[in-house]
Design a protein around this motif. Structure first.
Motif, PDB file in Angstrom:
ATOM      1  N   MET A 129       5.124   2.124  -3.705  1.00  0.00           N
ATOM      2  CA  MET A 129       4.919   1.494  -2.393  1.00  0.00           C
ATOM      3  C   MET A 129       3.451   1.533  -1.977  1.00  0.00           C
ATOM      4  SD  MET A 129       8.328   2.476  -0.182  1.00  0.00           S
ATOM      5  CE  MET A 129       8.194   4.251  -0.423  1.00  0.00           C
ATOM      6  N   ILE A 130       2.770   2.648  -2.268  1.00  0.00           N
ATOM      7  CA  ILE A 130       1.359   2.752  -1.902  1.00  0.00           C
ATOM      8  C   ILE A 130       0.515   1.788  -2.721  1.00  0.00           C
ATOM      9  CG2 ILE A 130      -0.664   4.257  -2.063  1.00  0.00           C
ATOM     10  CD1 ILE A 130       0.990   4.823   0.362  1.00  0.00           C
ATOM     11  N   SER A 131       0.826   1.657  -4.017  1.00  0.00           N
ATOM     12  CA  SER A 131       0.002   0.813  -4.891  1.00  0.00           C
ATOM     13  C   SER A 131       0.272  -0.675  -4.707  1.00  0.00           C
ATOM     14  CB  SER A 131       0.232   1.198  -6.361  1.00  0.00           C
ATOM     15  OG  SER A 131       1.594   1.089  -6.723  1.00  0.00           O
ATOM     16  N   CYS A 132       1.176  -1.040  -3.796  1.00  0.00           N
ATOM     17  CA  CYS A 132       1.393  -2.446  -3.463  1.00  0.00           C
ATOM     18  C   CYS A 132       0.579  -2.848  -2.231  1.00  0.00           C
ATOM     19  CB  CYS A 132       2.881  -2.713  -3.221  1.00  0.00           C
ATOM     20  SG  CYS A 132       3.881  -2.799  -4.715  1.00  0.00           S
ATOM     21  N   TYR A 133      -0.551  -2.170  -2.021  1.00  0.00           N
ATOM     22  CA  TYR A 133      -1.361  -2.429  -0.843  1.00  0.00           C
ATOM     23  C   TYR A 133      -1.941  -3.839  -0.827  1.00  0.00           C
ATOM     24  CZ  TYR A 133      -5.094  -1.385  -4.179  1.00  0.00           C
ATOM     25  OH  TYR A 133      -5.921  -1.392  -5.280  1.00  0.00           O
TER      26      TYR A 133
END
Length: 240
Positions: A155-159
């Protein structure tokens, strides 16, 4: 997850020593003898640029030294990130539908279908495939703690999805969505590589497989939904 050196990923106890407010000394890594995390004294914009350039040390800083379970309260963080992730994903489908449909009423009537069928079910299949691919390709054991770490990493790396906000203000071609998804895929692969220390090629294949299944599922749902609309329109025409 404990603190790590952003260069060699060697575990460290602390990132800096604070002598007084505003007076700190960065700790050095015992293995590579370099400063363990130079991003502590960097501006947030430098971190964002390095994340966009897919530098592994920037991802290590974010995933291990910022989002650290020892110092950060994780209660509700997964749910908040999941809601934001689903909202951005719903915006993608609604934006495409609004571009392809000339009727605002028909677009609004499909909101519930996109949210529940495309976004929720599509992402459930994405996550299931992702964890299966991680288990097969990376030979990683997945327990509760590891599951939470990998879910947070995805989820974080889908910024990159945050750039969809610009599409709501300015008009862009739908090909931009494909470019954003490619950036998300590559960002997921780098973050997974940082988290698992596996080869980059295996991480890319694991993420690519999950995205491929998600695309296939959403396309199948789209065809079935279109078929149902055609049947409903034919029945309404025949009854009238």
């Amino acid at each position: 997850m404990g603190y790590q050196c952003v260069r060699c990923s060697f575990p460290i106890k602390s990132l800096y020593v604070q002598y007084s407010p505003g007076n700190i000394r960065l700790m050095k890594c015992e293995k590579c003898k370099a400063v363990a995390d130079e991003y502590i004294e960097c501006e947030i914009m430098i971190l964002m640029i390095d994340l966009m350039l897919h530098k592994q040390k920037a991802y290590r800083h974010l995933l291990y030294n910022v989002l650290n379970q020892q110092t950060l309260k994780f209660e509700g963080l997964h749910w908040k990130l999941a809601i934001i992730y689903f909202i951005f994903d719903a915006c993608i489908h609604l934006y495409v539908e609004a571009r392809n449909s000339s009727s605002l009423v028909s677009t609004c009537c499909k909101v519930h279908t996109y949210v529940f069928m495309y976004v929720v079910f599509g992402n459930i299949m994405f996550l299931l495939t992702f964890f299966i691919m991680v288990k097969i390709f990376l030979n990683a054991s997945i327990n509760i703690s590891r599951f939470n770490d990998l879910l947070l990493t995805i989820m974080i790396s889908c910024y990159f999805k945050i750039f969809l906000i610009a599409m709501m203000v300015w008009e862009f071609p739908t090909s931009v969505i494909f470019i954003i998804e490619l950036f998300c895929l590559s960002s997921n692969a780098v973050a997974l590589n940082v988290m698992t220390e596996s080869s980059m090629s295996r991480c890319v294949w694991a993420c690519f497989g999950a995205y491929a299944v998600k695309l296939f599922v959403t396309q199948v749902l789209d065809l079935r939904f279109l078929e149902q609309l055609i049947k409903g329109w034919i029945q309404m025409s025949s009854s009238s």
